[in-house]
Structure formats: C-alpha cells, structure tokens
Design a protein around this motif. Sequence first.
Motif, PDB file in Angstrom:
ATOM      1  N   LEU A   1      11.133   1.806  -6.354  1.00 27.46           N
ATOM      2  CA  LEU A   1       9.882   1.695  -5.585  1.00 27.46           C
ATOM      3  C   LEU A   1       9.045   0.504  -6.049  1.00 27.46           C
ATOM      4  O   LEU A   1       8.388  -0.160  -5.234  1.00 27.46           O
ATOM      5  N   ALA A   2       9.086   0.220  -7.341  1.00 26.92           N
ATOM      6  CA  ALA A   2       8.361  -0.947  -7.867  1.00 26.92           C
ATOM      7  C   ALA A   2       8.947  -2.235  -7.296  1.00 26.92           C
ATOM      8  O   ALA A   2       8.208  -3.179  -6.961  1.00 26.92           O
ATOM      9  N   TYR A   3      10.274  -2.284  -7.160  1.00 25.97           N
ATOM     10  CA  TYR A   3      10.913  -3.473  -6.569  1.00 25.97           C
ATOM     11  C   TYR A   3      10.484  -3.630  -5.111  1.00 25.97           C
ATOM     12  O   TYR A   3      10.183  -4.750  -4.663  1.00 25.97           O
ATOM     13  N   ILE A   4      10.461  -2.509  -4.377  1.00 26.21           N
ATOM     14  CA  ILE A   4      10.030  -2.566  -2.976  1.00 26.21           C
ATOM     15  C   ILE A   4       8.592  -3.070  -2.879  1.00 26.21           C
ATOM     16  O   ILE A   4       8.260  -3.879  -2.010  1.00 26.21           O
ATOM     17  N   CYS A   5       7.738  -2.613  -3.795  1.00 24.01           N
ATOM     18  CA  CYS A   5       6.350  -3.077  -3.823  1.00 24.01           C
ATOM     19  C   CYS A   5       6.280  -4.584  -4.043  1.00 24.01           C
ATOM     20  O   CYS A   5       5.480  -5.282  -3.425  1.00 24.01           O
TER      21      CYS A   5
ATOM     22  N   ILE B   1       4.708   5.911  -5.146  1.00 17.99           N
ATOM     23  CA  ILE B   1       4.819   6.067  -6.600  1.00 17.99           C
ATOM     24  C   ILE B   1       3.823   7.123  -7.082  1.00 17.99           C
ATOM     25  O   ILE B   1       4.162   7.997  -7.886  1.00 17.99           O
ATOM     26  N   ALA B   2       2.589   7.048  -6.571  1.00 17.63           N
ATOM     27  CA  ALA B   2       1.555   8.020  -6.960  1.00 17.63           C
ATOM     28  C   ALA B   2       1.946   9.436  -6.530  1.00 17.63           C
ATOM     29  O   ALA B   2       1.814  10.398  -7.298  1.00 17.63           O
ATOM     30  N   ALA B   3       2.438   9.583  -5.296  1.00 19.49           N
ATOM     31  CA  ALA B   3       2.823  10.911  -4.783  1.00 19.49           C
ATOM     32  C   ALA B   3       3.965  11.492  -5.609  1.00 19.49           C
ATOM     33  O   ALA B   3       3.971  12.701  -5.907  1.00 19.49           O
ATOM     34  N   LEU B   4       4.930  10.643  -5.996  1.00 16.41           N
ATOM     35  CA  LEU B   4       6.053  11.122  -6.802  1.00 16.41           C
ATOM     36  C   LEU B   4       5.585  11.562  -8.188  1.00 16.41           C
ATOM     37  O   LEU B   4       6.096  12.547  -8.737  1.00 16.41           O
ATOM     38  N   CYS B   5       4.613  10.855  -8.739  1.00 17.31           N
ATOM     39  CA  CYS B   5       4.026  11.262 -10.024  1.00 17.31           C
ATOM     40  C   CYS B   5       3.402  12.654  -9.923  1.00 17.31           C
ATOM     41  O   CYS B   5       3.612  13.513 -10.790  1.00 17.31           O
ATOM     42  N   PHE B   6       2.634  12.881  -8.861  1.00 16.06           N
ATOM     43  CA  PHE B   6       2.022  14.199  -8.649  1.00 16.06           C
ATOM     44  C   PHE B   6       3.089  15.282  -8.483  1.00 16.06           C
ATOM     45  O   PHE B   6       2.949  16.397  -8.990  1.00 16.06           O
ATOM     46  N   ALA B   7       4.167  14.939  -7.752  1.00 19.25           N
ATOM     47  CA  ALA B   7       5.237  15.902  -7.503  1.00 19.25           C
ATOM     48  C   ALA B   7       5.931  16.320  -8.796  1.00 19.25           C
ATOM     49  O   ALA B   7       6.284  17.489  -8.974  1.00 19.25           O
ATOM     50  N   LEU B   8       6.112  15.373  -9.707  1.00 19.72           N
ATOM     51  CA  LEU B   8       6.855  15.651 -10.935  1.00 19.72           C
ATOM     52  C   LEU B   8       5.983  16.221 -12.057  1.00 19.72           C
ATOM     53  O   LEU B   8       6.477  16.998 -12.884  1.00 19.72           O
TER      54      LEU B   8
ATOM     55  N   LEU C   1       0.826  -1.211   0.000  1.00 20.14           N
ATOM     56  CA  LEU C   1       0.000   0.000   0.000  1.00 20.14           C
ATOM     57  C   LEU C   1       0.864   1.267   0.000  1.00 20.14           C
ATOM     58  O   LEU C   1       0.637   2.194  -0.785  1.00 20.14           O
ATOM     59  N   PHE C   2       1.867   1.299   0.866  1.00 22.34           N
ATOM     60  CA  PHE C   2       2.694   2.498   1.003  1.00 22.34           C
ATOM     61  C   PHE C   2       3.615   2.706  -0.201  1.00 22.34           C
ATOM     62  O   PHE C   2       3.841   3.849  -0.613  1.00 22.34           O
ATOM     63  N   SER C   3       4.154   1.636  -0.767  1.00 20.88           N
ATOM     64  CA  SER C   3       5.028   1.792  -1.939  1.00 20.88           C
ATOM     65  C   SER C   3       4.217   2.258  -3.153  1.00 20.88           C
ATOM     66  O   SER C   3       4.679   3.094  -3.940  1.00 20.88           O
ATOM     67  N   THR C   4       2.993   1.740  -3.297  1.00 21.24           N
ATOM     68  CA  THR C   4       2.112   2.192  -4.386  1.00 21.24           C
ATOM     69  C   THR C   4       1.753   3.669  -4.211  1.00 21.24           C
ATOM     70  O   THR C   4       1.773   4.451  -5.173  1.00 21.24           O
TER      71      THR C   4
ATOM     72  N   LEU D   1       7.301   6.669   2.362  1.00 14.83           N
ATOM     73  CA  LEU D   1       8.564   5.931   2.486  1.00 14.83           C
ATOM     74  C   LEU D   1       8.807   5.471   3.921  1.00 14.83           C
ATOM     75  O   LEU D   1       9.600   4.569   4.167  1.00 14.83           O
ATOM     76  N   SER D   2       8.110   6.093   4.859  1.00 15.30           N
ATOM     77  CA  SER D   2       8.425   5.975   6.285  1.00 15.30           C
ATOM     78  C   SER D   2       8.514   4.548   6.812  1.00 15.30           C
ATOM     79  O   SER D   2       9.385   4.239   7.622  1.00 15.30           O
ATOM     80  N   VAL D   3       7.620   3.671   6.390  1.00 19.29           N
ATOM     81  CA  VAL D   3       7.568   2.326   6.981  1.00 19.29           C
ATOM     82  C   VAL D   3       8.493   1.337   6.280  1.00 19.29           C
ATOM     83  O   VAL D   3       8.682   0.214   6.752  1.00 19.29           O
ATOM     84  N   MET D   4       9.074   1.730   5.167  1.00 20.52           N
ATOM     85  CA  MET D   4       9.759   0.761   4.306  1.00 20.52           C
ATOM     86  C   MET D   4      10.990   0.140   4.951  1.00 20.52           C
ATOM     87  O   MET D   4      11.174  -1.072   4.925  1.00 20.52           O
ATOM     88  N   TRP D   5      11.849   0.977   5.529  1.00 23.16           N
ATOM     89  CA  TRP D   5      13.089   0.456   6.116  1.00 23.16           C
ATOM     90  C   TRP D   5      12.787  -0.596   7.183  1.00 23.16           C
ATOM     91  O   TRP D   5      13.332  -1.702   7.152  1.00 23.16           O
ATOM     92  N   SER D   6      11.928  -0.249   8.144  1.00 24.97           N
ATOM     93  CA  SER D   6      11.654  -1.161   9.263  1.00 24.97           C
ATOM     94  C   SER D   6      10.961  -2.436   8.799  1.00 24.97           C
ATOM     95  O   SER D   6      11.260  -3.530   9.288  1.00 24.97           O
ATOM     96  N   ILE D   7      10.036  -2.329   7.839  1.00 21.80           N
ATOM     97  CA  ILE D   7       9.335  -3.530   7.357  1.00 21.80           C
ATOM     98  C   ILE D   7      10.283  -4.433   6.570  1.00 21.80           C
ATOM     99  O   ILE D   7      10.301  -5.653   6.769  1.00 21.80           O
TER     100      ILE D   7
END
Length: 420
Positions: free
Chosen positions: A390-394, A304-311, A298-301, A329-335
């Motif tokens: 980010l796709a790999y993390i997903c 990706i969406a937030a980065l699309c909006f940013a760019l 959920l968070f990685s998807t 991105l916040s939860v990715m490292w710990s998970i």
Amino acid sequence: MKTNKFIVALVLVTFFVVSFITNILGPIFPSLVADFDISLALAGFLPFSFFAAYGVMSIPAGILVDKHGEKPVIIGAFLLAFSGSLLFALLPTFTMAMLSLFCIGMGMAMLQVAINPLLRVVGGEENFAFYSVSGQLLFGIAGTLSPIVFSYFVTELNAPAANGFTSVAQSVIPSNMPWLSMYWLFAAMSIFMVVLVSKVRLPKVSRNDEEATGTFAVYKQLLSNKQVMLFFIAIAAYVGSEQGIANFMSLYLQQAHGIDPLTQGAGVVSQFWLMLTIGCVLGLGLVKILDSRIVLILFSTAAIAALCFALFGSVEVALIAFPLTGFFLSVMWSIIFSLALNSVKAHHGSVAGILCTGIIGGGLASPLVGLIIDLTGNLKSGMVVVFVLLAYICSIGFWAKPLVANKTIKLFNKRATPVS
C-alpha cells in the motif's frame, strides 16, 4: 453499429459470473487451511495458482481472440472453468485444488480479454463508458453475493437431512467439506454459460489501436521502459493488497476474535466487496474534481489507516474496519491502469497486456503473508507485506507523470474583473 441489448446483457452476465467465481477464495480460505491441514504459507499458493494462471494467460488470450474471434475463446474459457470446478468437486485434495484454480484462472483471464472489446462493439462506442461501469458494478454485486451464497449453502448442508436439493447435495458432497457445494455451483454456472453462448451469434469485433495485440518487438521495447515496469509492479502491489486482505481477514477474525468463518466471517468478506463496489462509484465522482494522483494518495493512506484499525482494534472495530479497507482499495486498479496507459504514447493494448500479467506478482503476496505468519506465529506480522504494498501504491501519486492528466471539473469559476 446498432446496440444489441441481448448481447450486451450476455456480456454483463459474464462479468457477474467471473466475479462470482473469482471472489469466493476469501470466505473459503479458512476451510481450506483447516480441512487440508496445511500451513498458511502453503495455503497461500492456492490463490497464487489462480492469479498465476490469470497473469500467464492474459497476453496469449489476446492472441487467441485476434486469431479465432471472441465466441470460441469465451466458450473455451467457460469449459476450462467447468473442468476445473468439476475436477475439484469430484477429487477434493490439495493438489487438485491447485490444478482446479489454475484452470479456472486461465478461463477467467480469457473472458476478461474477450468481453471488453465485445462490449464496446455491441453496446456502441458512445455507450462504452456507461456499460463498462455497469459491468464493474455487476462485478462488485457478484463479489458481494458470492460469500452470502456460500454461507447459505454451508448452513443448509450442515442441517439435518431434508428433501429436494439439500438431500441430493448431502449425498454427493462430503459432510466435512460443505464448502465444496460452491464448486458444484460453479460447474453448473459454467456449463450453462457454454450452452447460452453457443446459441448466440456474436458480431465480428474490429479491435482499435488500444485493444490490438503487439508484436514480440513491441513487448521487448515496452519491457525496457522504466515507467511501464514501475506500473507493472504497481498492478502487482494492488492485487497483492486486495488478495492479502480478502483472503486473510476471515482467518484473522476467526483466530483473533473467535468469529465463525462460515457465517459471520463470510459476511465480513461480503461487506468488503460491497464497500469496494460503493467506493468505485464514489471514486468516479472524485476523479472528476481532483487529479487522480491526489485521489490515489488519499485513498491509499486511508487504506493503511483502516487496516491498522482492523488489526489493532477491538472485534467491533475490526468488523467495521476490514470492509472499509475495501472502500479505500476501490479506486486503485482503475487509477493505476489509467495513469499507466496515459504515461506512454503508443501500444496501449500491449501495455494493458503487460499490466494484466502483473497479476502474477500480486498472487505471490498470499504465500508471502502466510510464510511470515508461520515463521513468527503472529497473524498481524504477515500484514506487514500488505502495508509495504500500500505504501508503494501511495508513492505512485508522487512520481507518476502522465502525458495526459485526467480531466477535472472546475467547481468554482472565477469571474474576470471588468476593465473600467
């Protein structure tokens, strides 16, 4: 062991200092590119030199702590950070920047390895989770404050000469490089910590199985484990995503929307780290009610969406969307870390060392992003690297098969139907 609150506070302050120094690269990045007149690909090797040192030093730092104890390693780490900061402050060239960041990176790696087991002992094992989260919160707060302090220093040094600290700083720091003030501050913070730690008596830490450093044979065995290597790549992907966004967002906002990187741009970077901290707190709650793999998907998807909006959005949208990527991105490292450790039966300390070494790979993302931008002349094209990472993390959420899943709370307990 009785909780030693002073040493707990000292360790938590160390978390703060580590983050304050580490997370300044993003707001300073546009200034480094402009003042050294270098390509974005070459500029990308500045964060790489920091994270390469971080990755290279992670396993040796564990060996040093095992052999000499926490106190000498912590003091040595801050001396390295002091030397690197002072070197760059006195000799502000691109070569010195690379060497400086490498020294600081080694110091930060040594600190990360030393302070976590120390926190477990001085805070008590029963309080370790609470203090670990407290450390991460302070880490996030420092990352939020660092760009704000940077912006304040730059603004003050660009103002007409004044009395006191500002006038002294203006006489030492080149007028065209006011951002160097941060490295003088880092040097002062580091030497202060050296003096403080040297005056404190630290307890002996008996490392448990998860913190112990393995033998060469253990590392060789783990490096041939497909799951371990996939998670090694995952850590590299996370660091690459975080640094690719954090280092280029201020530069992107400057070139695409005319945002001043020294003030408003630094503010957006500060918001990025603030949102990452807030997301970490909320993420702790989510992994209590959902499988961590679902949270990761959920968070990685969403990232990706937030980065699309940013760019691809307007300047108003970009100013909101870039900090939001930090939230997702916040939860990715710990998970990723927990899934990796829960996917092997033993040698968790050695696995952790291998995972931290993956930071080297993550450091390669910045020069790769810069190279693509230089070749195409398009800032957005470089972010393709981050989308792939980010796709790999997903994908981890789909292929990870931990031996132990995270424990979740059942929100609704179904009552058993009484038998008549």
